[in-house]
Design a protein around this motif. Structure first.
Motif, mmCIF file in Angstrom:
data_model
loop_
_atom_site.group_PDB
_atom_site.id
_atom_site.type_symbol
_atom_site.label_atom_id
_atom_site.label_comp_id
_atom_site.label_asym_id
_atom_site.label_seq_id
_atom_site.Cartn_x
_atom_site.Cartn_y
_atom_site.Cartn_z
ATOM 1 N N GLY A 35 0.809 -1.218 0.000
ATOM 2 C CA GLY A 35 0.000 0.000 0.000
ATOM 3 C C GLY A 35 0.839 1.264 0.000
ATOM 4 N N ARG A 36 2.083 1.180 -0.426
ATOM 5 C CA ARG A 36 2.984 2.326 -0.474
ATOM 6 C C ARG A 36 3.303 2.661 -1.924
ATOM 7 N NH1 ARG A 36 5.623 2.949 4.530
ATOM 8 N NH2 ARG A 36 6.146 5.000 3.705
ATOM 9 N N SER A 37 3.986 3.767 -2.145
ATOM 10 C CA SER A 37 4.338 4.177 -3.503
ATOM 11 C C SER A 37 5.583 3.418 -3.977
ATOM 12 C CB SER A 37 4.627 5.671 -3.547
ATOM 13 O OG SER A 37 5.805 5.967 -2.817
ATOM 14 N N ALA A 38 5.780 3.418 -5.286
ATOM 15 C CA ALA A 38 6.948 2.757 -5.863
ATOM 16 C C ALA A 38 8.235 3.424 -5.393
ATOM 17 C CB ALA A 38 6.862 2.778 -7.387
ATOM 18 N N SER A 39 8.210 4.737 -5.260
ATOM 19 C CA SER A 39 9.423 5.425 -4.800
ATOM 20 C C SER A 39 9.741 5.067 -3.354
ATOM 21 C CB SER A 39 9.296 6.936 -4.976
ATOM 22 O OG SER A 39 8.255 7.448 -4.182
ATOM 23 N N ALA A 40 8.707 4.843 -2.532
ATOM 24 C CA ALA A 40 8.928 4.424 -1.143
ATOM 25 C C ALA A 40 9.578 3.044 -1.102
ATOM 26 C CB ALA A 40 7.619 4.415 -0.372
ATOM 27 N N VAL A 41 9.162 2.159 -2.010
ATOM 28 C CA VAL A 41 9.749 0.818 -2.082
ATOM 29 C C VAL A 41 11.217 0.916 -2.476
ATOM 30 C CG1 VAL A 41 9.686 -1.407 -3.268
ATOM 31 C CG2 VAL A 41 7.546 -0.300 -2.590
ATOM 32 N N LYS A 42 11.512 1.735 -3.486
ATOM 33 C CA LYS A 42 12.898 1.893 -3.939
ATOM 34 C C LYS A 42 13.780 2.464 -2.834
ATOM 35 C CE LYS A 42 12.133 2.259 -8.887
ATOM 36 N NZ LYS A 42 12.346 3.053 -10.098
ATOM 37 N N LYS A 43 13.245 3.425 -2.092
ATOM 38 C CA LYS A 43 14.005 4.011 -0.981
ATOM 39 C C LYS A 43 14.258 2.966 0.102
ATOM 40 C CE LYS A 43 12.490 8.775 -1.606
ATOM 41 N NZ LYS A 43 11.639 9.846 -1.090
ATOM 42 N N ALA A 44 13.252 2.135 0.379
ATOM 43 C CA ALA A 44 13.396 1.092 1.394
ATOM 44 C C ALA A 44 14.462 0.074 0.972
ATOM 45 C CB ALA A 44 12.065 0.397 1.636
ATOM 46 N N VAL A 45 14.466 -0.300 -0.305
ATOM 47 C CA VAL A 45 15.468 -1.244 -0.810
ATOM 48 C C VAL A 45 16.861 -0.646 -0.674
ATOM 49 C CG1 VAL A 45 16.333 -2.451 -2.859
ATOM 50 C CG2 VAL A 45 13.886 -2.439 -2.371
ATOM 51 N N GLY A 49 18.486 -2.886 2.021
ATOM 52 C CA GLY A 49 18.935 -3.987 1.169
ATOM 53 C C GLY A 49 17.767 -4.600 0.421
ATOM 54 N N ASN A 50 18.041 -5.656 -0.342
ATOM 55 C CA ASN A 50 16.994 -6.204 -1.199
ATOM 56 C C ASN A 50 16.259 -7.410 -0.613
ATOM 57 O OD1 ASN A 50 19.034 -8.079 -1.464
ATOM 58 N ND2 ASN A 50 18.991 -8.137 -3.686
ATOM 59 N N SER A 51 16.436 -7.691 0.648
ATOM 60 C CA SER A 51 15.698 -8.770 1.296
ATOM 61 C C SER A 51 14.221 -8.372 1.397
ATOM 62 C CB SER A 51 16.255 -9.026 2.696
ATOM 63 O OG SER A 51 15.374 -9.844 3.431
ATOM 64 N N ARG A 52 13.348 -9.221 0.870
ATOM 65 C CA ARG A 52 11.910 -8.917 0.861
ATOM 66 C C ARG A 52 11.375 -8.740 2.279
ATOM 67 N NH1 ARG A 52 8.605 -9.069 -3.343
ATOM 68 N NH2 ARG A 52 10.095 -10.235 -4.581
ATOM 69 N N LYS A 53 11.833 -9.568 3.210
ATOM 70 C CA LYS A 53 11.362 -9.468 4.600
ATOM 71 C C LYS A 53 11.736 -8.120 5.208
ATOM 72 C CE LYS A 53 11.257 -14.314 5.908
ATOM 73 N NZ LYS A 53 11.811 -15.332 6.793
ATOM 74 N N ARG A 54 12.984 -7.697 4.999
ATOM 75 C CA ARG A 54 13.429 -6.430 5.577
ATOM 76 C C ARG A 54 12.727 -5.248 4.923
ATOM 77 N NH1 ARG A 54 19.633 -6.476 5.218
ATOM 78 N NH2 ARG A 54 19.565 -8.611 4.558
ATOM 79 N N VAL A 55 12.499 -5.332 3.603
ATOM 80 C CA VAL A 55 11.818 -4.237 2.894
ATOM 81 C C VAL A 55 10.392 -4.115 3.410
ATOM 82 C CG1 VAL A 55 10.921 -3.496 0.654
ATOM 83 C CG2 VAL A 55 13.257 -4.339 0.835
ATOM 84 N N GLU A 56 9.691 -5.235 3.537
ATOM 85 C CA GLU A 56 8.307 -5.193 4.035
ATOM 86 C C GLU A 56 8.251 -4.692 5.468
ATOM 87 O OE1 GLU A 56 6.631 -9.055 3.302
ATOM 88 O OE2 GLU A 56 6.496 -8.688 1.152
ATOM 89 N N LYS A 57 9.211 -5.080 6.278
ATOM 90 C CA LYS A 57 9.258 -4.588 7.659
ATOM 91 C C LYS A 57 9.461 -3.081 7.683
ATOM 92 C CE LYS A 57 11.494 -5.485 12.073
ATOM 93 N NZ LYS A 57 12.515 -6.254 12.786
ATOM 94 N N LYS A 58 10.362 -2.585 6.832
ATOM 95 C CA LYS A 58 10.641 -1.144 6.742
ATOM 96 C C LYS A 58 9.409 -0.371 6.279
ATOM 97 C CE LYS A 58 13.263 2.570 6.270
ATOM 98 N NZ LYS A 58 13.570 3.358 7.436
ATOM 99 N N LEU A 59 8.627 -0.972 5.382
ATOM 100 C CA LEU A 59 7.442 -0.312 4.840
ATOM 101 C C LEU A 59 6.226 -0.457 5.770
ATOM 102 C CD1 LEU A 59 7.810 -1.280 1.092
ATOM 103 C CD2 LEU A 59 8.216 0.958 2.125
ATOM 104 N N GLY A 60 6.394 -1.174 6.869
ATOM 105 C CA GLY A 60 5.311 -1.273 7.836
ATOM 106 C C GLY A 60 4.307 -2.350 7.523
ATOM 107 N N ARG A 61 4.735 -3.440 6.976
ATOM 108 C CA ARG A 61 3.808 -4.538 6.682
ATOM 109 C C ARG A 61 4.001 -5.630 7.652
ATOM 110 N NH1 ARG A 61 1.822 -8.411 2.606
ATOM 111 N NH2 ARG A 61 -0.258 -8.441 3.310
#
Length: 61
Positions: A35-45, A49-61
């Motif tokens: 539920g976040r923007s593409a730019s927010a995902v890129k910033k989180a990565v 890093g590119n771990s899906r678990k860490r990215v989702e945790k950073k984005l609040g999922r």
């Protein structure tokens, strides 16, 4: 003749555990999923890093 190498799902599983920042479809998928923007995902990565678990945790999922 060499024996045929057994194919496993390991490579696919490892690939699914990563978010490829350079692949627009992966960024869009993760953005829609969280539920976040593409730019927010890129910033989180970039940040965690590119771990899906860490990215989702950073984005609040």
């Amino acid at each position: 003749m060499a024996a045929a190498k057994k194919k496993t799902a390991r490579g696919r599983k490892q690939d699914r555990a990563r978010v490829a920042k350079g692949q627009d479809y992966e960024v869009r998928y993760e953005a829609k999923k969280t539920g976040r923007s593409a730019s927010a995902v890129k910033k989180a990565v970039k940040k965690v890093g590119n771990s899906r678990k860490r990215v989702e945790k950073k984005l609040g999922r």
